[in-house]
Structure formats: C-alpha cells, structure tokens
Enzyme design. Structure first.
Site, PDB file in Angstrom:
ATOM      1  N   LYS A  76      -9.127   4.265  -3.287  1.00 49.77           N
ATOM      2  CA  LYS A  76      -8.245   4.685  -4.377  1.00 49.77           C
ATOM      3  C   LYS A  76      -8.793   5.973  -5.002  1.00 49.77           C
ATOM      4  CE  LYS A  76      -6.239   2.376  -8.512  1.00 49.77           C
ATOM      5  NZ  LYS A  76      -6.324   1.136  -9.321  1.00 49.77           N
TER       6      LYS A  76
ATOM      7  N   SER B  98      -1.746  -1.031  -9.935  1.00 48.74           N
ATOM      8  CA  SER B  98      -1.889   0.393  -9.753  1.00 48.74           C
ATOM      9  C   SER B  98      -2.490   0.803  -8.414  1.00 48.74           C
ATOM     10  CB  SER B  98      -2.764   0.961 -10.868  1.00 48.74           C
ATOM     11  OG  SER B  98      -4.096   0.484 -10.750  1.00 48.74           O
TER      12      SER B  98
ATOM     13  N   SER C  39      -4.224  -5.004 -10.786  1.00 51.86           N
ATOM     14  CA  SER C  39      -3.992  -3.805  -9.977  1.00 51.86           C
ATOM     15  C   SER C  39      -4.447  -3.873  -8.530  1.00 51.86           C
ATOM     16  CB  SER C  39      -4.632  -2.584 -10.646  1.00 51.86           C
ATOM     17  OG  SER C  39      -3.835  -2.149 -11.713  1.00 51.86           O
TER      18      SER C  39
END
Lengths: 484, 479
Positions: free
Chosen positions: A78, A153, A177
C-alpha cells in the site's frame, strides 16, 4: 501452474526447486500488471526496473542456496508505507512528489527477507475511506466486477491480489481497511493485534488504531507474511515486546472443540441475505469440523462507529498537521505564511480528508473535548471490556466482515454516513485492539465475494489462523478466481 | 489605592542530555543548520517518538530537589498549533498528569524569614526549531533550522506566590542554582538554556480576588525579569488608576526600551487542543526508580550551606558564597581536605581565587591552582614559613607556572625570617641611619612607626615575620 496464480508457498517451492526463477516470476507479474491495470487501477506507482534488479539478486541468492520463504517473491505494498527512494503518496495530492529518505520497518523486514517490490498500491487518501474512491489517483475497481468498488482503504492491496498482479500485498487496517477490501475481493486479510507489527514508517491516520497486515491468496501465506513482519521494533513505542510464534506450524492443529462465539449484535436484521446465507453455511462447516458455537453479546457494539469517528478523526486532525507545505509535499504559491498553509492544505487534501480533519479538530476543541473525545475514550474502554468479557467464554468469534458485498462505484460516495456504516463489523476490533481476519466464505447471487470474519484474543493470531486454515481446507471459496 | 502585585513564573529548562528527547540526534549547540536531524525530529510522515530515559531521570531529579511528588503514571500530550518551526504541527508535551507536581522552594529574601513558593508542576516537553530571517543566502527569505527541534525541556511552573520583582529574581536564581547544581542544565541564559515567562497581575491590597494577568514572554536574564515585572506592575496600576481594565494577553518584553508590548490578546490565543499522544505509552515510574534517583542526588546547596556552617564553622555569608555553584563548593571542600583550616581556605577561595578567576575569565572547573595546591600554600602561611603578604606573590606565581607553593618559596628564597637576632640587626641598622625619625617617634609622633616597619620589610625583601618585627621595633624604639 501459471506463475501469477501461485501462492507464496507454491512459488517458494518452485523457486527453491529451480522450476522458475525470480526474474521469471517478476516478469510475469509485471506483464500481468501491464495488461490488467487499465481495468483495475490497483497501483499508484509500478517499480519495474527496481523489481527486476531485485529479482536478479534474489536469483543470485537462490543460486547460492539462500532461499527463505520470501526470497524472490513479488509483492506490492500500500502506498502508505514509506519506501526509501520510491515516491510515497498515501493516495494524496499533498504527497504527490514525496520521495522518502527512509523505509517503513515492516517493508524493511520483507525486503530483508528477500521479497521483491513490484510497486505501491492505490488506497483511499490517507487511508480514510471504505471504497478507494477518495484516492487522488483514481478509483481502483473490483476485479470481480469492475463497476464495483474493491473496498477500502487498502482497496489496491486487495484488488492486486484478486487480479493476480502481486503474489501477496501489505495493507493497513484502522477500522477495517484490510478486512473489508479482502472480503470484497475474495482474499485473505489479516489485521494483527495492535502492537504486533511496527507502525514505524507507516503514514499515520489514527495512531491508536492503525495496524499493518497482509492480504494473501490463502491462510498459509497470511501466516508466512505475518511471521515476517511481526515483532518488537525499538522505533515504535507502541509495538509490544512479545515473542513471534511459528504461525505456520500451528495451522494444521484443527478446530475440534474450539469454542466459537456468535455475537448477537452482528447478526442484525439488515444483513444482506447473501451474506446471511454465507455465514450460516460457514457455521455449518465449522460444526462439521467439530467446533462448538456459543451465543455471546458485545453490548456496546451500537456505539462503535460513533466512537471510532471521534477518536480516529481527533488523532487524524493532529497527525495530518505536518502536511503544511513547509518541509515536504505540496506547497501552494501564496502570499505570506497563513496563506501558504491554507492554500497548500486546501489544494492538497481531498474532501473526505478535510471532512475528517474538521470533525477531529472540533472533537478536540476546548469546550467540546470532554463531551466528545473524552466520552469516546470511555466508550472505547467499555467496548474493550465487552471483548475481554466475551473472550472469557470463547476462543474466537465468527461474524460477517461487512453487511453487504461490494457496492457500486459512486453508490455511497455522497453519503458519508452510509459509507461509514460499511465498517460496522470491523471497527469494534480496532477499538478493542485485538486481531481478526477476513477469509473467503461464499459469493453473492451476482458473483461477488463474501468474507467471513474471525476475531481472536489479543495476540491470539495463531488461533484465528488455525481456524481459518481449517475452514479453507474444508471449502473451495478461496480457489475461485476473478475473471479479468 | 495601594496595589498588591501577584507574580508566577514559568521557566523552561533545557536539559543537558547528549541526545534529543524523542530521537537519537545530538543536542550540541551551534552546529550547521539542520545537520542534527532525522525523520523523527523533522516530523517526517511515519516517524514515531521514542522517549529518552535520561530525560525522565533528570525530571525526577529536578522534582525531588524541589519537593515535588513524582507522578507514578504520567502522560504525554500533544499541543497542537501551526508554526514553521514546529515540524509536526504539534509539540509533544505533558498536560494532565505531568511527571512532577505539588512542590515548593523556600526563598531567602534579605532581612526576612524564609518564604515558601509553591511549584505547581514540572513537565517534560520537546523544544521547537528556530527560524532564521533575512539571510542573504536565502534571498532575504526565512529559513527553518531544526537542530533544536526535539531537544528536551522541563517546564517549571510556580504558583502565583511571588509578590515583588525581587522575590521573582530570588526564586529564579535559586531554581537556576538547583538545576545547574544537579548537572541537568548548563544554565546558559544567553543561549536560551534557561528561559522564563512571567505572569503578572495586580489587585488592591487586602483583596483576595486576583486581578487579570498578563503573560510576559522573552525575559531571558535576571535583570530583564526584574525590569519587565516592574514595568508591567506599573503599567497595570496606571491603567487601573486611569479607569481602564487590564486584559488577559500575552506581552513581549523589549530589552532595549525596558517596556512590554502586546503580542496577542485572549481572543487571538491558540486553542491547543491537548490530547494524550497515542504514539507514546503512559510513563510508569516505580517507587524503586524514584528511590534510586533520590540516592543519586548530590547534596543540594541548601544542605551544603548548613553543613559548612555546622561542621566547618563558617559564617552564613561564606557558606552562601561558597555554594553559589557545585563546582565552587567542591573546590572549597577539596581545599579543606588538603589543609584543615576551613576559614582560611574560605577566605582564599572567596578572595584571591575568585579575583584571579575574574581577571582571567576562567571558570572554577579549570582553575590553574588546584585545591591541593592551595592547601599547600595555606600550610606554609599557617606554619609561619611565609607571611601572608609573600603568600600573595607566591600565589600569583603558582597561577602562572602551575608549580607547588613550597617549590616556589624554595626557588625564590622566600622563607620568612622569624629569627629575632637577624631582625634585630636590621632594625639597628635602620635606626642608626634614621636618627631623625627615631627622635620624632620618641617625641610622641607614633605614626612614624609605620615608616620603620616598611623599612624593615624592604631590607628583608618582605621575608621578615611581621609580628616579630612589630614586637622588636616597639621595644627598640621605646629605648
């Protein structure tokens, strides 16, 4: 077997047995990324050159007989993890040109284990969102249905695994997330106990809730990844100095006699019927495997979302103050200091981030602090106590990850409250600071993946991994592939 | 109407640790801008603070030395505000549950009884960086130097127990003495290692309702503290007398004009939105840690003064002067160890040593004459080997050459002559050559006596024992 479909442990065997090389593996992945990225949009930055050179040196290591579980394995992380020399945006315009001078401890550990970085994955801006729609770099699409969101997310991290653009990925989980996008994309997502993995070098959203974890094709890979990133880090005062077990060896211990709690507050009437069905079938599977079910209650569940949106936003309002245009990141042309602050932040941050900064600033303001922040902290304690009490009677809890399968892009973007409620089953785990994982447990009528959440005791990762592994062995859900 | 000033002080004490409070960067003063920085003190994304244990030790020492309670579980908090010298957009400080609370200092105002000044709290925090303006290298823009960012500070907050500018200065000096004595602060006010803000208000005498206070920033010398407080008291009284009201505000002291001026009003004051820093766990301090630190505390100035008076028989004045700093007191005690005449050592340390240090601008820590050497010199005086007058010459030579006193005395033949026959013959010679003066003396002009003493000392090159000279001269002159 196709390289892009391999799990970490399968690829490791192939690398070790010299059936394939790391350069071949990385090349296949880079080709896959090139072909599906226009449809999925998992990546913000692809680091092809560095990946190939890292693969070459991994192959050298393997030739010398050095072949750890992660040597030569192509991973992606990420864009919230700092990577020395590689741009790190956190999904935000304000860090568009930020090239960090140091790396996150968790990535550093994977790197030291020989893993190869394919690139940096798309995400909601500053990890604030449940759909990846708040990214400044375009919305990632769900590989199972590109008209749907991948979750957030860590949407890019889940989509990349589902679209087979990376063998495994790293995400972060503040209120769901990792687990919610893993559920929506049909992969295994693990949120470890708070303190289990170092937060050093992970761009902070809500420091008391943020935790790093892997997204993988199966539970075995999850165990491998967790073992590589877990452990005390002297650079993170909140990381816990407790030994890292051999997670993989515990996987096969079975669930006979395991006491699984079903919190009644999580099986609400508004649950999507497909999700409901998947949960019932999962319960049947576990019963067959010899687990016992116990009805339990987590009475303060109703307050979790409100509590989360006070604590997380309060911390975020402070954590994001450093993006002021003075030392790094976006600086607007401006007339004087105040103007520079205002314009840099107005241009640099997106709507959702600004909304949360304002919420958090308000919650901490004098005159409101006791009514909001302090009260939220008290409720957080009550929620923690709910878990402590419930865990006196059960080993793990089984719940849905999200109330519905992935929704359509644009469906909730203008309705923040509806969006916030999509994390209703994941948020309490972060507030309690314990561990949980999402694993594939079925599909909706329209073919979208549905995830099952296993919640463990603090530092009880071994138990949920074991329970997840048993389920995986008994089902076929994780073998289904998104056709993209 | 008569007015009663009420004063409280907030003192920032920069701690003498080698590294910063939340990272491993050096705290050395005066380095190239931004050369002593890392991701943590630059406030880079993802960086996290790790508490420096030394800072906690120093804070406990400061707390124990000012009669504070040490908080068993203290909390770090974020103080949020935007400023370019504050890299994270918040300062890590303490708000609720600071490390030390409820202490006091007894201050000594001349001619009065001890006065107890409450210390509300002492907390740990990080310093901000520094802005550099108008450098030509920066095209007359402004630069940020973050070397100082994240250096450790203690903030010592007093109760509003001070009533005069003199009391404020005495309190400040005593606090300064304690932190330098403990070795936790270098006390350098010019470099900002010890800085002070003053809260000042006035109320009618006899009232128990405190007036509105102004906070005065930037009073960074004892002299300025006095000036600023006096100016501010006068300003507030005049304002009230003229029918105005004092407003709560922050004021800046201007050392050039000796005045304070408004910096920001209450309305413009920041809402710092303090909340516990989630990156740092609560600081738990065990009783054992407190006790261990207590054992390690040096004897404090107050206790040492008492001991100098009780055990060494020094007068209060000497005890106070000799405990002005720990190094001076150590020097004095080492001198006494070398020569067991405390009053003589005291006189020399307060006299010749202090004078010579002042003249050369040196500090007691690097005094060229060691306490042992001083003891050696005093031994020669007390044994009558040299006179006090010669001793001063010997001392100057010791200062220059670093040689021991007895070697200088030997080399230069400075041994005192106490042999009366030798002195008698000198006296006889002088009387014979100055019959006029002898007559004058015998005629009642006793002042001439001094002339004869001078002559004897001159002829003996200062080596004649003065008391023997006096005695013999008196006898001879009286005939």
């Amino acid at each position: 077997m196709n390289i892009i479909d391999m799990t970490i442990h399968e690829m490791h065997a192939a690398l070790k047995g010299r059936q394939i090389s790391s350069v071949e593996a990385v090349t296949s992945m880079l080709q896959r990324i090139e072909s599906v990225e226009p449809k999925v949009g998992s990546f913000i930055t692809v680091t092809s050159e560095q990946a190939l050179s890292a693969a070459k040196s991994a192959d050298d290591d393997i030739a010398r007989g050095v072949c750890g579980q992660l040597t030569g394995i192509p991973l992606a992380i990420k864009d919230i993890f700092l990577t020395e020399g590689t741009r790190t945006t956190c999904g935000s315009r304000i860090l568009e040109n930020f090239v960090p001078p140091y790396s996150a401890s968790s990535w550093e550990k994977l790197h030291q284990s020989g893993a190869v970085l394919l690139g940096k994955l798309n995400q909601d801006e500053f990890a604030m969102g449940s759909s990846n729609e708040s990214s400044a770099y375009g919305t990632t699409r769900n590989p199972w249905d590109t008209s749907c969101i991948p979750g957030g997310s860590s949407g890019g991290s889940a989509a990349a695994v589902a679209a087979r653009e990376a063998t495994a990925t790293l995400g972060t989980d503040t209120g769901g997330s990792i687990r919610q996008p893993a559920s929506h994309c049909g992969c295994v997502g693990l949120k470890p106990t708070y303190g289990r993995v170092s937060r050093y070098g992970v761009i902070a959203y809500a420091s008391s809730l943020d935790q790093v974890g892997p997204l993988t094709r199966d539970v075995t890979d999850s165990a491998i990844m967790l073992e590589a990133i877990a452990g005390y880090d002297p650079k993170d005062s909140t990381s816990v100095d407790t030994p890292v077990p051999d997670y993989r060896s515990a996987l096969t211990h079975g669930v006979k006699g395991l006491r699984i709690g079903l919190p009644k507050e999580y099986f609400i009437s508004g649950l999507d019927p497909d999700v409901q069905k998947a949960m019932e079938s999962a319960i049947d599977t576990y019963r067959r495997l010899g687990a016992e079910f116990v009805d339990i209650s987590l009475p303060h569940t109703d307050y979790a979302v409100a509590t989360y949106y006070l604590i997380a936003t309060a911390e975020a309002s402070s954590n994001l103050a450093r993006y002021d245009g003075v030392r790094f990141g976006h600086r607007a042309e401006a007339d004087g200091l105040l103007d520079m602050y205002t314009k840099s932040r107005s241009d640099g941050f997106g709507t959702e981030v600004k909304r949360r900064i304002m919420l958090g600033t308000y919650a901490l303001s004098s005159g409101y602090y006791d009514a909001y922040y302090v009260k939220a902290q008290k409720v957080r304690t009550l929620i923690m106590n709910d878990f402590i009490k419930a865990f006196e009677d059960v080993d793990v809890m089984l719940t849905p990850v999200a109330p519905t399968p992935a929704f359509k892009i644009g469906e909730k973007i203008n309705d923040p409250l509806q969006m916030y409620l999509s994390d209703i089953f994941t948020i309490p785990v972060n507030l309690a600071g314990t561990c949980a994982m999402s694993l594939p447990a079925g599909f909706s009528a329209s073919g979208l993946p549905i995830g099952l959440q296993l919640i463990g005791k603090p530092f009880g990762e071994e138990t949920i991994l074991k329970a997840g592994y048993s389920f995986e062995q008994a089902t076929e859900w994780h073998n289904r592939k998104a056709t993209i | 109407m008569k007015y009663q000033p009420v004063i409280g002080l907030e003192v920032h004490v920069q701690l003498l640790t080698n590294t910063k409070i939340f990272c491993g960067c050096s705290t050395k003063f005066g380095a190239e801008p931004n050369s002593q920085t890392c991701p943590v003190c630059l406030g880079l994304p993802g960086a996290l603070p790790v508490l420096n244990k030394k800072v906690v030790e120093f804070a406990i020492k400061a707390g124990l030395s000012t009669n504070c309670s040490i908080t068993p579980r203290s909390i770090f908090a974020r103080k949020n505000y935007f400023y370019p010298d504050l890299p994270k957009g918040y300062q890590i400080s303490q708000f609720e549950d600071p490390i030390c609370q409820w202490g006091w200092l007894d201050i000594k105002v001349e001619g009065q009884e001890l006065k107890r000044i409450g210390i509300t709290r002492i907390h740990m925090e990080e310093d901000a960086g520094k802005l550099v303006h108008g450098d030509s290298e920066m095209n007359d823009g402004s630069g940020v130097d973050l070397n100082r960012a994240c250096t450790p500070l203690l903030e010592v907050v007093s109760e509003p127990d001070l009533r005069t500018s003199d009391e404020a200065v005495i309190y400040l000096k005593q606090l300064h003495q304690i932190v330098t004595w403990l070795g936790i602060c270098d006390g350098n006010m010019e470099e900002g290692s010890f800085r002070c803000d003053a809260n000042v208000s006035v109320m009618p005498v006899g009232s128990d309702k405190l007036g509105t206070r102004a906070e005065i920033k930037n009073v960074n010398s004892f002299k300025f503290v006095k000036q600023a407080i006096e100016y501010e008291i006068q300003r507030q009284i005049e304002l009230i007398e003229d029918g105005g009201t004092v407003v709560q505000e922050t004021r800046l002291f201007d050392p050039n004009s000796g005045k304070t001026r408004s910096m920001r009003s209450k309305e413009e004051a920041h809402d710092y939105r303090y909340f516990p820093d989630p990156d740092l766990v609560p600081l738990v301090i065990s009783d054992e840690w407190i006790e261990r630190t207590r054992q390690e505390l040096p004897e404090l100035p107050e206790q040492r003064q008492q001991r100098f008076m009780a055990e060494l028989g020094l007068p209060l004045y000497d005890a106070e002067v000799l405990t002005a700093s720990r190094a001076l007191a150590d020097y004095f005690e080492a001198g006494v160890a070398a020569h067991d005449n405390a009053k003589a050592v005291a006189n020399w340390v307060m006299g010749e040593i202090t004078r010579a240090l002042n003249d050369s601008g040196a500090a007691i820590e690097i005094c060229p004459v060691s306490p042992t050497q001083l003891g050696g010199l005093l031994k020669l005086i007390d044994s009558g080997t040299i006179s006090g007058k010669i001793a001063k010459t010997v001392f100057d030579e010791m200062w220059k050459s670093g040689k021991a006193a007895h070697i200088i005395v030997e080399e230069q033949g400075l041994v005192q002559v106490s042999d009366s026959s030798a002195i008698e013959s000198i006296i006889d010679g002088i009387m014979a050559a100055n019959t006029g003066q002898v007559e004058e003396y015998r005629g009642g002009k006793e002042k001439v006596f001094g002339f004869f003493v001078g002559q004897v000392m001159k002829v003996s090159k200062g080596k004649a024992n003065p008391s023997v000279v006096n005695e013999l001269l008196l006898n001879k002159l009286k005939g």
